[in-house]
Write an enzyme that holds these catalytic residues in place. Structure first.
Site, PDB file in Angstrom:
ATOM      1  N   LYS A   1       0.913   4.058  -2.851  1.00  0.00           N
ATOM      2  CA  LYS A   1       0.469   5.410  -2.626  1.00  0.00           C
ATOM      3  C   LYS A   1       1.510   6.742  -3.044  1.00  0.00           C
ATOM      4  CE  LYS A   1      -4.027   5.673  -1.326  1.00  0.00           C
ATOM      5  NZ  LYS A   1      -4.893   5.888  -2.300  1.00  0.00           N
TER       6      LYS A   1
ATOM      7  N   TYR B   1       1.187  -1.346  -0.317  1.00  0.00           N
ATOM      8  CA  TYR B   1      -0.044  -0.091  -0.264  1.00  0.00           C
ATOM      9  C   TYR B   1       0.824   1.347  -0.011  1.00  0.00           C
ATOM     10  CZ  TYR B   1      -3.957   3.774   1.740  1.00  0.00           C
ATOM     11  OH  TYR B   1      -4.313   4.142   1.890  1.00  0.00           O
TER      12      TYR B   1
END
Length: 261
Positions: free
Chosen positions: A169, A165
């Protein structure tokens, strides 16, 4: 600099917006905010039934004349995404504001992740926004288009057990800067919002945990979870005439998490 009454700075009347991942949580809150400020809003999500309920909620707060429509599809499905943008073009004729919010969550340590898991996260958080920006470009006014990418405080900082993640991001924040540089000469502003810890459905287990609440109280300047409605101001600002000279930025909305130690 835009002129006129103060409220006109944030007036989105006549603009058309697309919010991905708008069935619930932060996406739904932002869709409501855009519609309440005059925009006609397309809500994207994967489940048509959940999306229909969200559309009804947004319609209830939309200003007079603002249209609210569902756009069900999986943003990682390239063919479906192309069809969805064609629908916007044929129906609305333009897309002034694109909010790339859809994404997945996969909190696991490195020893439990593999390359396919990383690719899934990258497809959701990076490849899909890239493709949406590319497909939306012909529909955007030049000048005047707005792209808002929902990144995360996990872009500039990291925590253990969240590598996929965080990498995805971080890539989206970099894409935001790159597209701001490339699309700026066309008059299209590209910015991001980096949410901190928000009390959404996806975080229900964490919000119910008293230990997490105590940790946030000590870790953030404001000492609490954020509520989805508290992201709306940033989204409306970046979509509006008020942000006409703001591009390439990622605005942290995190209760002071990044600045507090």
């Amino acid at each position: 600099m835009p002129h006129g009454a103060p409220h006109a700075l944030f007036d989105l009347t006549g603009r058309t917006a697309l919010v991905t991942g708008a069935s619930r949580g932060l996406g739904l809150a932002m869709a409501k905010g855009l519609a309440a400020h005059g925009a006609s809003v397309w809500l994207n999500g994967r489940d048509p039934h959940t999306l229909a309920a969200a559309v009804a909620q947004v319609q209830a707060v939309a200003t007079q004349g603002a249209e609210v429509r569902a756009l069900p599809c999986d943003v990682t499905d390239g063919a479906a995404l192309r069809a969805a943008l064609d629908t916007i073009g044929q129906t609305s004729g333009r897309l002034d504001v694109l909010v790339n919010n859809a994404g997945l969550r996969d909190r696991r340590p490195l020893t439990e992740l593999d390359a396919p898991a990383l690719r899934t996260m990258l497809e959701s958080h990076l490849v899909a926004p890239f493709e949406l920006c590319r497909l939306a470009l012909p529909l955007m006014p030049k000048p005047g288009g707005r792209i808002v990418n929902i990144t995360s405080i996990a872009g500039p900082i990291a925590r253990a057990g969240d590598a996929a993640y965080t990498a995805a991001k971080g890539g989206l924040a970099a894409l935001t800067r790159a597209l701001a540089a490339e699309l700026g000469p066309l008059g299209i502003n590209v910015n991001g919002i980096a949410p901190g810890y928000f009390a959404t459905e996806a975080n229900a287990a964490m919000t119910a945990n008293r230990d997490v609440a105590q940790w946030l109280q000590a870790r953030t300047s404001l000492g609490r979870w954020g509520q989805p409605e508290e992201l709306v101001g940033a989204a409306v600002f970046l979509a509006s005439p008020a942000a006409s000279y703001v591009t390439g930025q990622v605005l942290a909305v995190d209760g002071g998490y990044l600045s507090h130690f």
